[in-house]
Design a protein around this motif. Structure first.
Motif, PDB file in Angstrom:
ATOM      1  N   LYS A 186      60.792-109.263  69.053  1.00 65.22           N
ATOM      2  CA  LYS A 186      60.999-110.660  69.642  1.00 65.22           C
ATOM      3  C   LYS A 186      61.990-110.513  70.750  1.00 65.22           C
ATOM      4  O   LYS A 186      62.909-109.419  71.028  1.00 65.22           O
ATOM      5  CB  LYS A 186      61.430-111.689  68.665  1.00 65.22           C
ATOM      6  CG  LYS A 186      60.303-111.668  67.534  1.00 65.22           C
ATOM      7  CD  LYS A 186      59.231-112.605  68.289  1.00 65.22           C
ATOM      8  CE  LYS A 186      58.246-113.085  67.230  1.00 65.22           C
ATOM      9  NZ  LYS A 186      57.227-112.326  66.622  1.00 65.22           N
ATOM     10  N   ASN A 187      62.439-111.477  71.338  1.00 61.29           N
ATOM     11  CA  ASN A 187      63.518-111.458  72.360  1.00 61.29           C
ATOM     12  C   ASN A 187      64.913-111.127  71.787  1.00 61.29           C
ATOM     13  O   ASN A 187      65.659-110.401  72.728  1.00 61.29           O
ATOM     14  CB  ASN A 187      63.666-112.928  73.106  1.00 61.29           C
ATOM     15  CG  ASN A 187      62.259-113.070  73.949  1.00 61.29           C
ATOM     16  OD1 ASN A 187      61.281-112.688  73.593  1.00 61.29           O
ATOM     17  ND2 ASN A 187      62.393-113.864  74.923  1.00 61.29           N
ATOM     18  N   MET A 188      65.190-111.177  70.558  1.00 60.80           N
ATOM     19  CA  MET A 188      66.431-110.860  69.925  1.00 60.80           C
ATOM     20  C   MET A 188      65.719-110.410  68.331  1.00 60.80           C
ATOM     21  O   MET A 188      64.843-111.050  68.034  1.00 60.80           O
ATOM     22  CB  MET A 188      67.420-111.518  70.025  1.00 60.80           C
ATOM     23  CG  MET A 188      67.053-113.174  69.194  1.00 60.80           C
ATOM     24  SD  MET A 188      68.569-114.024  68.633  1.00 60.80           S
ATOM     25  CE  MET A 188      69.486-112.952  67.514  1.00 60.80           C
ATOM     26  N   HIS A 189      66.501-109.819  67.706  1.00 64.90           N
ATOM     27  CA  HIS A 189      65.974-109.297  66.527  1.00 64.90           C
ATOM     28  C   HIS A 189      67.094-109.077  65.418  1.00 64.90           C
ATOM     29  O   HIS A 189      68.205-108.833  65.867  1.00 64.90           O
ATOM     30  CB  HIS A 189      64.960-108.100  66.579  1.00 64.90           C
ATOM     31  CG  HIS A 189      65.847-106.770  66.881  1.00 64.90           C
ATOM     32  ND1 HIS A 189      66.178-105.855  65.932  1.00 64.90           N
ATOM     33  CD2 HIS A 189      65.877-105.915  68.001  1.00 64.90           C
ATOM     34  CE1 HIS A 189      66.553-104.967  66.477  1.00 64.90           C
ATOM     35  NE2 HIS A 189      66.330-104.944  67.442  1.00 64.90           N
ATOM     36  N   SER A 190      66.709-108.688  64.149  1.00 67.80           N
ATOM     37  CA  SER A 190      67.622-108.413  63.199  1.00 67.80           C
ATOM     38  C   SER A 190      67.097-107.390  62.390  1.00 67.80           C
ATOM     39  O   SER A 190      67.288-107.071  61.179  1.00 67.80           O
ATOM     40  CB  SER A 190      68.125-109.621  62.356  1.00 67.80           C
ATOM     41  OG  SER A 190      66.993-110.248  61.543  1.00 67.80           O
ATOM     42  N   LEU A 191      66.067-106.528  63.034  1.00 64.10           N
ATOM     43  CA  LEU A 191      65.176-105.776  62.484  1.00 64.10           C
ATOM     44  C   LEU A 191      64.041-106.363  61.783  1.00 64.10           C
ATOM     45  O   LEU A 191      62.790-106.148  61.978  1.00 64.10           O
ATOM     46  CB  LEU A 191      65.770-104.784  61.259  1.00 64.10           C
ATOM     47  CG  LEU A 191      66.849-103.481  61.938  1.00 64.10           C
ATOM     48  CD1 LEU A 191      67.495-102.694  60.700  1.00 64.10           C
ATOM     49  CD2 LEU A 191      65.978-102.952  63.183  1.00 64.10           C
ATOM     50  N   GLU A 192      64.196-107.355  60.838  1.00 64.49           N
ATOM     51  CA  GLU A 192      63.286-108.330  60.413  1.00 64.49           C
ATOM     52  C   GLU A 192      64.016-109.625  59.944  1.00 64.49           C
ATOM     53  O   GLU A 192      65.404-109.446  59.241  1.00 64.49           O
ATOM     54  CB  GLU A 192      62.526-107.564  59.241  1.00 64.49           C
ATOM     55  CG  GLU A 192      61.642-108.704  58.654  1.00 64.49           C
ATOM     56  CD  GLU A 192      60.461-108.997  59.620  1.00 64.49           C
ATOM     57  OE1 GLU A 192      60.459-109.746  60.461  1.00 64.49           O
ATOM     58  OE2 GLU A 192      59.534-108.346  59.420  1.00 64.49           O
ATOM     59  N   GLY A 193      63.697-111.087  59.896  1.00 67.85           N
ATOM     60  CA  GLY A 193      64.286-111.639  59.686  1.00 67.85           C
ATOM     61  C   GLY A 193      63.767-113.214  60.233  1.00 67.85           C
ATOM     62  O   GLY A 193      62.944-113.099  61.093  1.00 67.85           O
ATOM     63  N   GLY A 194      64.393-114.326  59.919  1.00 69.97           N
ATOM     64  CA  GLY A 194      64.002-115.740  60.373  1.00 69.97           C
ATOM     65  C   GLY A 194      65.084-116.470  60.159  1.00 69.97           C
ATOM     66  O   GLY A 194      66.069-116.366  59.668  1.00 69.97           O
ATOM     67  N   MET A 195      64.984-117.740  60.735  1.00 68.81           N
ATOM     68  CA  MET A 195      65.777-118.833  60.944  1.00 68.81           C
ATOM     69  C   MET A 195      65.095-120.269  60.620  1.00 68.81           C
ATOM     70  O   MET A 195      64.223-120.329  61.524  1.00 68.81           O
ATOM     71  CB  MET A 195      66.730-118.701  61.886  1.00 68.81           C
ATOM     72  CG  MET A 195      68.147-119.646  61.797  1.00 68.81           C
ATOM     73  SD  MET A 195      69.266-119.063  60.769  1.00 68.81           S
ATOM     74  CE  MET A 195      70.084-117.846  61.992  1.00 68.81           C
ATOM     75  N   VAL A 196      65.617-121.045  60.004  1.00 70.91           N
ATOM     76  CA  VAL A 196      65.274-122.459  60.128  1.00 70.91           C
ATOM     77  C   VAL A 196      66.083-123.290  60.654  1.00 70.91           C
ATOM     78  O   VAL A 196      67.373-122.919  60.191  1.00 70.91           O
ATOM     79  CB  VAL A 196      64.618-122.810  58.603  1.00 70.91           C
ATOM     80  CG1 VAL A 196      64.267-124.399  58.753  1.00 70.91           C
ATOM     81  CG2 VAL A 196      63.697-122.104  58.072  1.00 70.91           C
ATOM     82  N   THR A 197      66.000-124.056  61.615  1.00 66.55           N
ATOM     83  CA  THR A 197      67.029-125.066  62.141  1.00 66.55           C
ATOM     84  C   THR A 197      66.410-126.519  61.669  1.00 66.55           C
ATOM     85  O   THR A 197      65.305-126.676  61.816  1.00 66.55           O
ATOM     86  CB  THR A 197      67.083-124.930  63.521  1.00 66.55           C
ATOM     87  OG1 THR A 197      66.105-125.559  64.182  1.00 66.55           O
ATOM     88  CG2 THR A 197      67.460-123.556  63.999  1.00 66.55           C
ATOM     89  N   THR A 198      67.556-127.417  61.354  1.00 69.70           N
ATOM     90  CA  THR A 198      67.276-128.635  61.217  1.00 69.70           C
ATOM     91  C   THR A 198      68.370-129.691  61.237  1.00 69.70           C
ATOM     92  O   THR A 198      69.410-129.203  61.084  1.00 69.70           O
ATOM     93  CB  THR A 198      66.803-128.721  59.682  1.00 69.70           C
ATOM     94  OG1 THR A 198      66.410-130.372  59.328  1.00 69.70           O
ATOM     95  CG2 THR A 198      67.828-128.521  58.500  1.00 69.70           C
TER      96      THR A 198
END
Length: 375
Positions: A186-198
């Motif tokens: 991806k355009n930036m990474h954390s090796l693997e991971g995700g984020m939810v925004t609300t």
């Protein structure tokens, strides 16, 4: 390809000394599970989504799954999704027991069509899940108006669109929830991971419960939850990457501009008015609806050392888990002409920020030569 020409990779994940030092620092601390690094990553990412609540999880798929759960979407509900996307979008809908309803895309942006989505709304529709595909924002103004008119939720699949925006509003700040991926390409990474925004504090709290076995305080479980936490090691890497995201995004845009100006005999990706594309992929159209033509171009480019990929050769509604027809899903998939056309014509070529000017020149010349020879 001559011996002095290395393969131009389709994607080039960045793992530099700063990322390594951040990971080692956390490992040496002994505090490697979800902790202060995750909290700091969430706070820092919030600045990229208009200050919304951010909840880090272990993958983009988990982000999609938990978002739907936190919004109360489940069995008996329908969620409108594009079929021209990665399967995770529809997988998340099925994982909560809801039904994915596939709608067609817009030709120019490759994103879900608001007109097609509105035509797919039924009394069971609970949400629409636009995908900001390849880093181009979907038509969120129209989707927001559509959702308000029909009383349904918007969940943004922003897995490929870190820092993209529309009319000055960043993706991730439109829907009831939005989901990002930090996979290595991806355009930036954390090796693997995700984020939810609300923007909803109650939804954010539910997300935090869901990611951690249903508890905020240890052994005080409030709901049934999962273990989909992000580690502090991953978050530390993500924080380093976040500091370079603006620079990398500008380089992607500069590379895309060079490709726009130099490529011939292909359809380059247009950008909608008011949209800020972040070019997770630079996706051209090759041919006139024939996957055989596109695939022949792809093979020859690979042979000449130009990495490329087809995202996505099979629309999701034709994949085995979803191609089960009206009896199993309760609706007919219908005709998705723009989706089928995109699946036959789309070809993604390198645009990542690690490209050199010499590689860009070689890339442009090779694509023009190969496509011209295949015409």
């Amino acid at each position: 390809m001559t011996n002095d020409q290395r393969v131009i990779r389709a994607a080039a994940p960045v793992i530099g000394e700063d990322e390594i030092e951040a990971a080692v620092r956390v490992l040496r601390s002994g505090m490697v599970a979800q902790g202060p690094e995750v909290a700091a990553f969430e706070e820092e990412f919030s600045k990229f989504v208009d200050g919304r609540h951010c909840v880090a999880v272990n993958s983009g798929t988990s982000a999609l799954h938990l978002s739907l759960m936190a919004l109360g979407i489940g069995p008996g509900d329908e969620v409108i999704v594009p079929s021209f996307t990665f399967a995770a979008t529809a997988n998340a809908v099925r994982l909560v027991g809801a039904t994915p309803v596939f709608a067609d895309i817009e030709r120019d942006s490759f994103c879900l069509s608001p007109q097609a989505a509105e035509a797919a709304i039924t009394p069971r529709t609970a949400a629409i899940m636009p995908v900001h595909l390849y880093g181009h924002p979907a038509a969120m103004g129209r989707f927001t108006a559509l959702a308000e008119r029909h009383g349904i939720a918007i969940v943004e699949d922003a897995a490929q669109a870190h820092s993209a925006s529309l009319d000055g509003t960043p993706v991730g700040a439109f829907g009831a929830a939005a989901c990002f991926s930090f996979y290595p390409t991806k355009n930036m990474h954390s090796l693997e991971g995700g984020m939810v925004t609300t923007g909803d504090a109650a939804v954010a709290r539910t997300l935090r419960l869901l990611r951690n076995q249903g508890m905020e305080q240890r052994y005080a479980n409030e709901i049934v939850g999962f273990n989909v936490r992000l580690t502090d090691v991953a978050a530390a890497i993500g924080r380093v990457q976040l500091r370079s995201l603006d620079t990398w995004t500008q380089q992607r845009r500069a590379n895309a501009a060079a490709l726009d100006a130099g490529l011939r005999a292909v359809v380059t990706p247009p950008v909608a008015e008011g949209a800020e594309h972040v070019y997770h992929q630079y996706t051209i159209r090759v041919g006139d609806g024939s996957s055989e033509h596109r695939d022949a171009v792809s093979r020859e480019l690979q042979e000449r050392g130009i990495g490329n990929a087809v995202y996505y050769p099979t629309p999701v509604h034709r994949l085995a888990p979803f191609a089960t027809g009206e009896k199993a899903l309760g609706y007919a998939v219908g005709d998705l002409p723009e989706t089928e056309r995109a699946a036959a014509e789309a070809l993604s070529i390198p645009v990542h920020p690690m490209l050199t000017s010499q590689e860009l020149d070689r890339l442009i010349a090779t694509v023009n030569e190969v496509v011209g020879g295949q015409a």
